[in-house]
Design a protein around this motif. Structure first.
Motif, PDB file in Angstrom:
ATOM      1  N   ALA A 243       0.820  -1.216   0.000  1.00 17.74           N
ATOM      2  CA  ALA A 243       0.000   0.000   0.000  1.00 17.74           C
ATOM      3  C   ALA A 243       0.850   1.260   0.000  1.00 17.74           C
ATOM      4  CB  ALA A 243      -0.940  -0.005   1.209  1.00 17.74           C
ATOM      5  N   ALA A 244       2.069   1.168   0.525  1.00 14.45           N
ATOM      6  CA  ALA A 244       2.966   2.321   0.534  1.00 14.45           C
ATOM      7  C   ALA A 244       3.642   2.541  -0.814  1.00 14.45           C
ATOM      8  CB  ALA A 244       4.033   2.138   1.614  1.00 14.45           C
ATOM      9  N   GLU A 245       3.534   1.558  -1.711  1.00 16.23           N
ATOM     10  CA  GLU A 245       4.247   1.619  -2.988  1.00 16.23           C
ATOM     11  C   GLU A 245       3.320   1.678  -4.203  1.00 16.23           C
ATOM     12  OE1 GLU A 245       8.168  -0.999  -1.693  1.00 16.23           O
ATOM     13  OE2 GLU A 245       6.483  -2.011  -2.657  1.00 16.23           O
ATOM     14  N   VAL A 246       2.010   1.588  -3.981  1.00 12.52           N
ATOM     15  CA  VAL A 246       1.061   1.482  -5.094  1.00 12.52           C
ATOM     16  C   VAL A 246      -0.016   2.541  -4.966  1.00 12.52           C
ATOM     17  CG1 VAL A 246      -0.666   0.016  -6.213  1.00 12.52           C
ATOM     18  CG2 VAL A 246       1.501  -0.975  -5.414  1.00 12.52           C
ATOM     19  N   ASN A 247      -0.273   3.233  -6.064  1.00 12.94           N
ATOM     20  CA  ASN A 247      -1.322   4.251  -6.101  1.00 12.94           C
ATOM     21  C   ASN A 247      -2.675   3.644  -6.454  1.00 12.94           C
ATOM     22  OD1 ASN A 247      -2.484   7.072  -6.608  1.00 12.94           O
ATOM     23  ND2 ASN A 247      -2.658   6.148  -8.636  1.00 12.94           N
TER      24      ASN A 247
END
Length: 287
Positions: free
Chosen positions: A147-151
Protein backbone atom coordinates in the motif's frame (compact mmCIF):
# COMPACT_ATOMS: atom_id res chain seq x y z
CA UNK A 1 15.95 -31.71 -20.06
CA UNK A 2 12.26 -30.89 -19.94
CA UNK A 3 10.30 -33.23 -17.66
CA UNK A 4 7.09 -33.70 -19.61
CA UNK A 5 5.36 -35.26 -16.64
CA UNK A 6 5.72 -31.94 -14.85
CA UNK A 7 4.20 -30.18 -17.83
CA UNK A 8 1.29 -32.58 -18.23
CA UNK A 9 0.23 -32.63 -14.58
CA UNK A 10 -0.57 -28.89 -14.44
CA UNK A 11 -2.25 -29.10 -17.82
CA UNK A 12 -4.36 -32.02 -16.62
CA UNK A 13 -5.41 -30.00 -13.62
CA UNK A 14 -6.18 -27.12 -15.93
CA UNK A 15 -8.54 -29.28 -17.99
CA UNK A 16 -10.11 -30.65 -14.84
CA UNK A 17 -10.82 -27.20 -13.46
CA UNK A 18 -11.62 -25.56 -16.82
CA UNK A 19 -9.98 -22.52 -15.38
CA UNK A 20 -7.33 -21.28 -17.77
CA UNK A 21 -7.02 -17.54 -17.49
CA UNK A 22 -4.68 -17.00 -20.40
CA UNK A 23 -4.12 -19.70 -23.00
CA UNK A 24 -1.22 -18.62 -25.20
CA UNK A 25 -1.55 -18.85 -28.96
CA UNK A 26 0.28 -21.35 -31.10
CA UNK A 27 3.15 -18.90 -31.26
CA UNK A 28 3.42 -18.61 -27.49
CA UNK A 29 6.83 -20.22 -27.29
CA UNK A 30 8.30 -17.69 -29.69
CA UNK A 31 6.48 -14.75 -28.13
CA UNK A 32 7.44 -15.63 -24.58
CA UNK A 33 11.06 -16.13 -25.53
CA UNK A 34 11.27 -12.91 -27.52
CA UNK A 35 12.03 -9.59 -25.85
CA UNK A 36 9.02 -7.40 -25.27
CA UNK A 37 8.69 -4.58 -27.76
CA UNK A 38 8.56 -1.10 -26.28
CA UNK A 39 8.08 -2.06 -22.66
CA UNK A 40 10.23 -3.44 -19.84
CA UNK A 41 12.69 -0.64 -20.59
CA UNK A 42 14.39 -0.05 -17.26
CA UNK A 43 15.88 3.19 -18.56
CA UNK A 44 12.38 4.67 -18.95
CA UNK A 45 11.70 7.69 -16.74
CA UNK A 46 8.08 8.63 -16.03
CA UNK A 47 6.91 11.95 -17.44
CA UNK A 48 5.15 14.77 -15.63
CA UNK A 49 1.94 13.75 -17.39
CA UNK A 50 2.31 10.09 -16.33
CA UNK A 51 4.47 10.16 -13.21
CA UNK A 52 3.97 6.53 -12.16
CA UNK A 53 5.23 3.39 -13.92
CA UNK A 54 2.62 0.78 -14.76
CA UNK A 55 3.27 -2.83 -13.75
CA UNK A 56 1.27 -5.44 -15.67
CA UNK A 57 0.50 -8.71 -13.88
CA UNK A 58 -0.52 -11.65 -16.08
CA UNK A 59 -3.11 -14.30 -15.28
CA UNK A 60 -2.95 -18.03 -14.61
CA UNK A 61 -1.22 -19.95 -17.40
CA UNK A 62 -0.04 -16.60 -18.80
CA UNK A 63 3.34 -14.94 -19.00
CA UNK A 64 4.83 -11.47 -19.13
CA UNK A 65 4.70 -11.25 -22.93
CA UNK A 66 1.68 -13.15 -24.25
CA UNK A 67 -0.80 -11.63 -21.83
CA UNK A 68 0.19 -8.07 -22.77
CA UNK A 69 0.74 -8.00 -26.52
CA UNK A 70 -2.28 -5.71 -26.76
CA UNK A 71 -2.35 -3.59 -23.62
CA UNK A 72 1.38 -2.97 -23.13
CA UNK A 73 1.88 -1.20 -26.49
CA UNK A 74 -1.44 0.61 -26.00
CA UNK A 75 -0.17 2.17 -22.77
CA UNK A 76 3.40 2.64 -23.99
CA UNK A 77 2.11 4.60 -26.99
CA UNK A 78 0.28 6.88 -24.58
CA UNK A 79 3.46 7.83 -22.78
CA UNK A 80 3.60 5.40 -19.86
CA UNK A 81 6.63 3.53 -18.61
CA UNK A 82 5.31 -0.04 -18.77
CA UNK A 83 6.71 -3.15 -17.14
CA UNK A 84 5.58 -6.77 -16.84
CA UNK A 85 6.84 -9.70 -14.81
CA UNK A 86 6.66 -13.47 -14.81
CA UNK A 87 5.55 -15.03 -11.54
CA UNK A 88 4.25 -18.30 -10.13
CA UNK A 89 6.60 -20.51 -12.14
CA UNK A 90 6.69 -24.26 -11.53
CA UNK A 91 9.96 -26.19 -11.99
CA UNK A 92 10.28 -27.67 -15.45
CA UNK A 93 7.21 -25.87 -16.84
CA UNK A 94 8.12 -23.20 -19.42
CA UNK A 95 5.88 -20.44 -20.79
CA UNK A 96 2.90 -21.28 -18.55
CA UNK A 97 3.20 -19.26 -15.34
CA UNK A 98 0.94 -18.07 -12.54
CA UNK A 99 0.63 -21.65 -11.30
CA UNK A 100 2.39 -21.53 -7.93
CA UNK A 101 0.86 -20.59 -4.57
CA UNK A 102 -0.63 -17.10 -4.82
CA UNK A 103 0.95 -16.00 -1.54
CA UNK A 104 4.42 -16.79 -2.89
CA UNK A 105 3.61 -15.03 -6.18
CA UNK A 106 2.72 -11.89 -4.22
CA UNK A 107 6.23 -11.91 -2.81
CA UNK A 108 7.63 -12.02 -6.35
CA UNK A 109 5.47 -9.03 -7.26
CA UNK A 110 6.73 -7.15 -4.21
CA UNK A 111 10.35 -7.63 -5.29
CA UNK A 112 9.55 -6.65 -8.87
CA UNK A 113 7.77 -3.43 -7.91
CA UNK A 114 10.77 -2.53 -5.73
CA UNK A 115 13.00 -3.02 -8.76
CA UNK A 116 10.76 -0.87 -10.99
CA UNK A 117 10.58 1.95 -8.45
CA UNK A 118 14.35 1.90 -7.96
CA UNK A 119 14.97 2.07 -11.70
CA UNK A 120 12.42 4.77 -12.49
CA UNK A 121 12.86 6.89 -9.37
CA UNK A 122 9.08 6.97 -8.87
CA UNK A 123 7.59 6.97 -5.40
CA UNK A 124 4.67 4.74 -6.36
CA UNK A 125 3.53 2.48 -9.20
CA UNK A 126 0.16 1.60 -10.67
CA UNK A 127 -0.72 -2.06 -11.18
CA UNK A 128 -2.93 -3.52 -13.90
CA UNK A 129 -3.70 -7.22 -13.65
CA UNK A 130 -5.75 -9.79 -15.53
CA UNK A 131 -7.69 -12.46 -13.62
CA UNK A 132 -5.34 -13.88 -10.96
CA UNK A 133 -3.12 -10.93 -11.81
CA UNK A 134 -5.86 -8.56 -10.68
CA UNK A 135 -6.46 -10.43 -7.44
CA UNK A 136 -2.96 -11.53 -6.35
CA UNK A 137 -1.63 -7.95 -5.92
CA UNK A 138 -4.20 -7.42 -3.17
CA UNK A 139 -2.17 -9.81 -0.99
CA UNK A 140 0.90 -7.68 -1.64
CA UNK A 141 -1.05 -4.54 -0.76
CA UNK A 142 -2.59 -5.99 2.38
CA UNK A 143 0.16 -8.12 3.90
CA UNK A 144 3.51 -7.18 2.28
CA UNK A 145 3.55 -3.41 2.58
CA UNK A 146 2.45 -2.74 -0.97
CA UNK A 147 0.00 0.00 0.00
CA UNK A 148 2.97 2.32 0.53
CA UNK A 149 4.25 1.62 -2.99
CA UNK A 150 1.06 1.48 -5.09
CA UNK A 151 -1.32 4.25 -6.10
CA UNK A 152 -3.97 2.20 -7.94
CA UNK A 153 -4.83 -1.41 -8.70
CA UNK A 154 -6.82 -2.02 -11.88
CA UNK A 155 -8.24 -5.51 -12.28
CA UNK A 156 -9.49 -6.94 -15.58
CA UNK A 157 -11.89 -9.78 -14.70
CA UNK A 158 -10.03 -10.39 -11.43
CA UNK A 159 -10.72 -13.47 -9.31
CA UNK A 160 -11.17 -11.37 -6.17
CA UNK A 161 -13.69 -13.65 -4.47
CA UNK A 162 -12.81 -16.79 -6.33
CA UNK A 163 -14.79 -18.73 -8.84
CA UNK A 164 -17.29 -21.55 -8.89
CA UNK A 165 -16.36 -22.21 -12.52
CA UNK A 166 -20.04 -22.24 -13.36
CA UNK A 167 -20.66 -24.74 -10.56
CA UNK A 168 -17.92 -27.14 -11.68
CA UNK A 169 -16.05 -26.84 -8.37
CA UNK A 170 -19.07 -28.32 -6.61
CA UNK A 171 -18.38 -31.54 -8.50
CA UNK A 172 -14.79 -31.94 -7.29
CA UNK A 173 -15.68 -33.86 -4.09
CA UNK A 174 -17.34 -36.53 -6.24
CA UNK A 175 -14.07 -37.35 -8.02
CA UNK A 176 -11.64 -38.96 -5.55
CA UNK A 177 -8.22 -37.34 -5.69
CA UNK A 178 -9.30 -34.48 -7.91
CA UNK A 179 -8.92 -31.80 -5.25
CA UNK A 180 -5.51 -33.14 -4.21
CA UNK A 181 -4.33 -33.14 -7.82
CA UNK A 182 -5.52 -29.57 -8.24
CA UNK A 183 -3.71 -28.39 -5.10
CA UNK A 184 -0.49 -30.27 -5.74
CA UNK A 185 -0.14 -29.67 -9.47
CA UNK A 186 -1.40 -26.11 -9.72
CA UNK A 187 -1.75 -24.47 -6.30
CA UNK A 188 -2.86 -21.16 -7.84
CA UNK A 189 -6.00 -22.77 -9.23
CA UNK A 190 -6.87 -24.26 -5.86
CA UNK A 191 -6.28 -20.88 -4.21
CA UNK A 192 -8.79 -19.27 -6.59
CA UNK A 193 -11.70 -21.59 -5.87
CA UNK A 194 -14.43 -19.74 -4.01
CA UNK A 195 -14.14 -20.37 -0.29
CA UNK A 196 -10.48 -21.46 -0.38
CA UNK A 197 -8.33 -20.89 2.68
CA UNK A 198 -6.27 -18.35 0.75
CA UNK A 199 -9.25 -16.25 -0.30
CA UNK A 200 -10.75 -16.44 3.18
CA UNK A 201 -7.55 -14.95 4.56
CA UNK A 202 -7.26 -12.36 1.79
CA UNK A 203 -10.80 -11.03 2.17
CA UNK A 204 -11.08 -11.20 5.95
CA UNK A 205 -11.57 -7.76 7.48
CA UNK A 206 -12.45 -6.08 4.18
CA UNK A 207 -11.48 -6.12 0.54
CA UNK A 208 -9.35 -2.97 0.48
CA UNK A 209 -6.60 -1.15 2.32
CA UNK A 210 -6.39 2.62 2.85
CA UNK A 211 -4.49 4.78 0.43
CA UNK A 212 -5.00 2.69 -2.72
CA UNK A 213 -7.57 3.22 -5.49
CA UNK A 214 -9.23 0.05 -6.77
CA UNK A 215 -10.85 -0.28 -10.19
CA UNK A 216 -12.47 -3.52 -11.34
CA UNK A 217 -13.49 -4.01 -14.98
CA UNK A 218 -15.65 -7.12 -15.42
CA UNK A 219 -17.56 -8.69 -18.29
CA UNK A 220 -20.98 -10.30 -18.14
CA UNK A 221 -19.71 -13.00 -20.47
CA UNK A 222 -16.96 -14.18 -18.13
CA UNK A 223 -16.95 -17.98 -18.22
CA UNK A 224 -14.00 -18.41 -15.85
CA UNK A 225 -14.66 -16.03 -12.95
CA UNK A 226 -18.20 -17.09 -12.16
CA UNK A 227 -20.44 -15.49 -11.22
CA UNK A 228 -18.85 -12.46 -12.86
CA UNK A 229 -19.82 -10.17 -9.99
CA UNK A 230 -17.49 -12.11 -7.72
CA UNK A 231 -14.79 -9.94 -9.30
CA UNK A 232 -16.22 -6.83 -7.63
CA UNK A 233 -14.77 -5.26 -4.50
CA UNK A 234 -16.45 -3.49 -1.62
CA UNK A 235 -14.90 -0.61 0.27
CA UNK A 236 -13.72 2.99 -0.01
CA UNK A 237 -11.92 4.12 -3.17
CA UNK A 238 -13.49 1.31 -5.21
CA UNK A 239 -15.02 1.60 -8.67
CA UNK A 240 -16.64 -1.49 -10.17
CA UNK A 241 -17.34 -1.36 -13.90
CA UNK A 242 -19.22 -3.79 -16.17
CA UNK A 243 -17.82 -3.68 -19.68
CA UNK A 244 -21.25 -4.00 -21.27
CA UNK A 245 -22.47 -0.92 -19.39
CA UNK A 246 -19.87 0.99 -21.39
CA UNK A 247 -20.61 -0.73 -24.70
CA UNK A 248 -23.65 -3.04 -24.81
CA UNK A 249 -22.49 -4.85 -27.93
CA UNK A 250 -19.08 -5.77 -26.50
CA UNK A 251 -19.06 -9.58 -26.36
CA UNK A 252 -15.62 -10.02 -24.78
CA UNK A 253 -15.29 -12.94 -22.39
CA UNK A 254 -12.61 -13.69 -19.83
CA UNK A 255 -9.67 -13.94 -22.18
CA UNK A 256 -10.54 -11.18 -24.61
CA UNK A 257 -11.03 -8.51 -21.95
CA UNK A 258 -7.36 -8.78 -21.06
CA UNK A 259 -5.84 -9.69 -24.39
CA UNK A 260 -7.38 -7.52 -27.08
CA UNK A 261 -10.42 -5.48 -26.03
CA UNK A 262 -9.61 -1.82 -26.77
CA UNK A 263 -12.79 -0.69 -25.03
CA UNK A 264 -11.49 -2.28 -21.85
CA UNK A 265 -8.05 -0.80 -22.57
CA UNK A 266 -9.59 2.67 -22.85
CA UNK A 267 -11.18 2.25 -19.45
CA UNK A 268 -7.83 1.11 -18.04
CA UNK A 269 -6.29 4.35 -19.34
CA UNK A 270 -9.09 6.30 -17.64
CA UNK A 271 -8.41 4.47 -14.38
CA UNK A 272 -4.70 5.28 -14.56
CA UNK A 273 -5.31 8.96 -15.30
CA UNK A 274 -8.75 9.92 -13.95
CA UNK A 275 -8.02 13.64 -14.24
CA UNK A 276 -7.88 13.27 -18.04
CA UNK A 277 -10.52 10.56 -18.37
CA UNK A 278 -12.82 10.57 -21.37
CA UNK A 279 -16.09 8.61 -21.54
CA UNK A 280 -15.61 5.03 -22.66
CA UNK A 281 -18.08 4.00 -25.36
CA UNK A 282 -18.24 1.55 -28.25
CA UNK A 283 -16.38 4.14 -30.31
CA UNK A 284 -13.40 3.83 -27.94
CA UNK A 285 -12.28 0.84 -29.97
CA UNK A 286 -10.97 3.37 -32.51
CA UNK A 287 -9.16 5.60 -30.00
Amino acid sequence: MLHWKRVLRPLAAFLLAAAAVTVPTAASAQAAAAPSSGWNDFTCKPSAAHPRPVVLVHGTFGNSVDNWLGLAPYLKNRGYCVFSLDYGQLPGVPFFHGLGPVEKSAGQLDAYVDRVLAATGAAKADIVGHSQGGMMPRYYLKFLGGAAEVNALVGLAPSNHGTTLGGLTALLPYFPGAEDLLSEATPALADQIAGSAFLTKLNAGGDTVPGVRYIVIATRYDQVVTPYRSAFLTGPNVRNVVLQDLCPVDLSEHLAIGLLDRIAFHEVANALDPARARPTTCASVFS
